[in-house]
Design an enzyme around this catalytic site. Sequence first.
Site, PDB file in Angstrom:
ATOM      1  N   TYR A 282      80.553   0.650  77.125  1.00 51.50           N
ATOM      2  CA  TYR A 282      79.395   1.458  76.739  1.00 51.50           C
ATOM      3  C   TYR A 282      78.113   0.989  77.414  1.00 51.50           C
ATOM      4  CZ  TYR A 282      81.665   4.819  73.838  1.00 51.50           C
ATOM      5  OH  TYR A 282      82.432   5.889  73.441  1.00 51.50           O
ATOM      6  N   HIS A 438      81.212   1.194  68.037  1.00 51.31           N
ATOM      7  CA  HIS A 438      82.315   1.123  69.004  1.00 51.31           C
ATOM      8  C   HIS A 438      82.963  -0.252  69.046  1.00 51.31           C
ATOM      9  CE1 HIS A 438      81.831   5.158  70.512  1.00 51.31           C
ATOM     10  NE2 HIS A 438      80.546   4.964  70.672  1.00 51.31           N
TER      11      HIS A 438
END
Length: 761
Positions: A282, A438
């Site tokens: 990410y 996440h």
Amino acid sequence: MDTAIKTVILSTLIGRPIYFVMKKNNKTAKKIFSSLIFIGLSALISASGQHPNLLLTKQGVKEIQASLGKYANFDKSVNELKAIADKALNSEIIVPLPLNEGGGYTHEKHKNNYYEMNAAGTMYQISGKSEYAEFVRKMLMKYAELYPTLGLHPSKRSETPGKIFWQLLNDCVWLFHTALAYDCIYDYLNSSQKTNLEKNLFRPMAEFISNGSPANNEVFNKMHNHGTWATASVGMIGYVMGDKNLVEKALYGSNKDNKSGFIRQLDVLFSPDGYYTEGPYYQRYAIWPFMVFAQVIENNQPELKIFSYRDSVLLKATNTLIQCAYNGNIFYLNDALKKNYKTQEIVYAVDIAYKNNPKNTFLLDIAQQQKSFIVSDAGIATAKSLNIVKYEPLQFHSVLLRDGANGDEGALGIIRAGKKDKTQMCLTFKATSHGLSHGHYDKLSISMYDGGNFVLTDYGAVRFLNIEPKSGGNYAKENHSWAAQTIAHNTVTVDETSNFNGNIKVSSLHHSDIQYYDFSSNQIQIISGCENNAYKNVKMQRTVAVIENKTFSYPIVIDIFRIISDSTHTLDFPFYYRGQMISTNIQYQKFTAQLNPLGTKNGYQHLWVEAIGKNEKPVTQFTWVEGNRFYTITTLGNSNTKYLMTRTGAGDPNFNIRNETAFMMRQPMVKKHTFVSVVEPHGFYDENKEITENFLTSIRKIELLADNEEYSAVKISTVDNNTFLLIALNKDFDKDREHSIKIDNQTVQFKGNYYFNELTK
């Protein structure tokens, strides 16, 4: 002096004094005054008043035009953009009513539309051909007609749905790209066209993203990559429209108090080393809006010195992202899919980072590998330098990347060893914070790359990106039930329960800690971490060392994993390996007729037990082959240790989980236990030439000579009777402290947190 007359000075707004006399109740004067205020505020954000002024500038356009035909790879990038634009010009403009999720027709069509507008807008600037601008105008007018009629997207999958897309994030990405296109054709449009677009499309969309609902407002002010896309998109359209209010909200949060917004994200989401708290995958995604919006800010408000902010944290973040890769492939940590340096977001990051710090010439090596550039000021600057500046190839190195805004929330350790080429070993040691939404429950987990392959694997994410039949292209439910669970990682699971009982709110309050590390030696690189909160009244301590010695064909890994508790627990410790099993010295039963899952929850329900066994000997070995190398795990056990061979796929009716195999040690009902393992790459295998060399490990025996509160001592013996001793401290860490320890009837004296030596040479 008549008190009904006021003198207004706007010098602070537009850079020179303007005196304006306004009488009370003079409506015409008030309108003029309001117009002056608007002009002045606009000047604050775009001093030149020129377009384009976001990623591409007038000067950049001139440089690109003058450089065409001189730099082959930059020309290729221009031609690729031109091909997209030309194809769009020859196709019908379709702006469908939103219906599908990721990968579906309307999703992909709206995504292609913003790419086409961006390409056409850029080509208009470079070529000056009005047909490109006209295409963008026509498409934008269709969106301005559609947008006021839209409610929320019909999909109910997201808690924050968009209007054009199934989730708000994708609406932000649409506005991000479309703002670039609007900027490029801004001067082509007349005032009524701009008014129409801004009234019916851009302002309502910016309002929807930033404040369309309490949930949207929360995202806009959130410390998360979704918040970055939201603030970047609103800020960029604000700069194009000369809207100071939107820009300030994007920079400093909805309340403009700097408690949220883009600047606050720079403070919170990156560590001082440039490590992004959600993990490398990410970081790759978030670096795109971070770097693009930063360049937009630099072009419009250079006085903010955004690329110098927080000790140049964005430039550090780009460098850190590049280090978080093996052979150009981004590490699988937390939610992650296969991505590499050639993704467009990293192309953007490299070009922009180089433009704003050309001293980082190693970025040119990455640009050379990418062979692609942004068609912008940054892209042409990088392409030019690639042809005229001498640069050294990027050197990957071992590094500790601190996590947390202040660098005090654990760290990611990266150890590289062996030949400095594509076969180099790379080991990751994860002792970080959770990683927001996440993150995974994977405290003290490791992964290993070697010989050009992913050898000891991290699953990453269960997601089929933009494949609509697979959970709408979003994360499958197995991402939570499997991939995020502790048992899915190369670390210890206690009592078949994930770290923090799988509770993200609790996990987010804690982080692992690095006890010590030393990457300075050519002989040994070592890192040690601990986790005291993942399980109640259980202390976890892991020390991993990578050894380079002529005795071994390649670097080996020594792994000491200590579990300490006041009560009894069952411990499961898997090594997920990629490749094909070759041999083992345990006596095992292979289940060939019927398979059963290992458990019922916390990821165990997704593991088939393919074989189970025991070993009366203390040393157990398991060998497999991957690529052209063999790998052997040598581990210590006892009469109670069970060994399992597992494979993913159980409890997975929709075939969402990849086939992954593991060699697992299970230690039942212990208060304290120390797993000691050695991972050795060895030999050579060439199927084409039918060559097999050294398929047997060189490790004969490992012994845990001492294991107490103060230190652990491991002795390794090879088949050639070479012996090695590793002593790792377990408390009171101090690199300058002197130690004298009696081990194996010998006194060992050393300084620091560890000792390593070859006892027979």
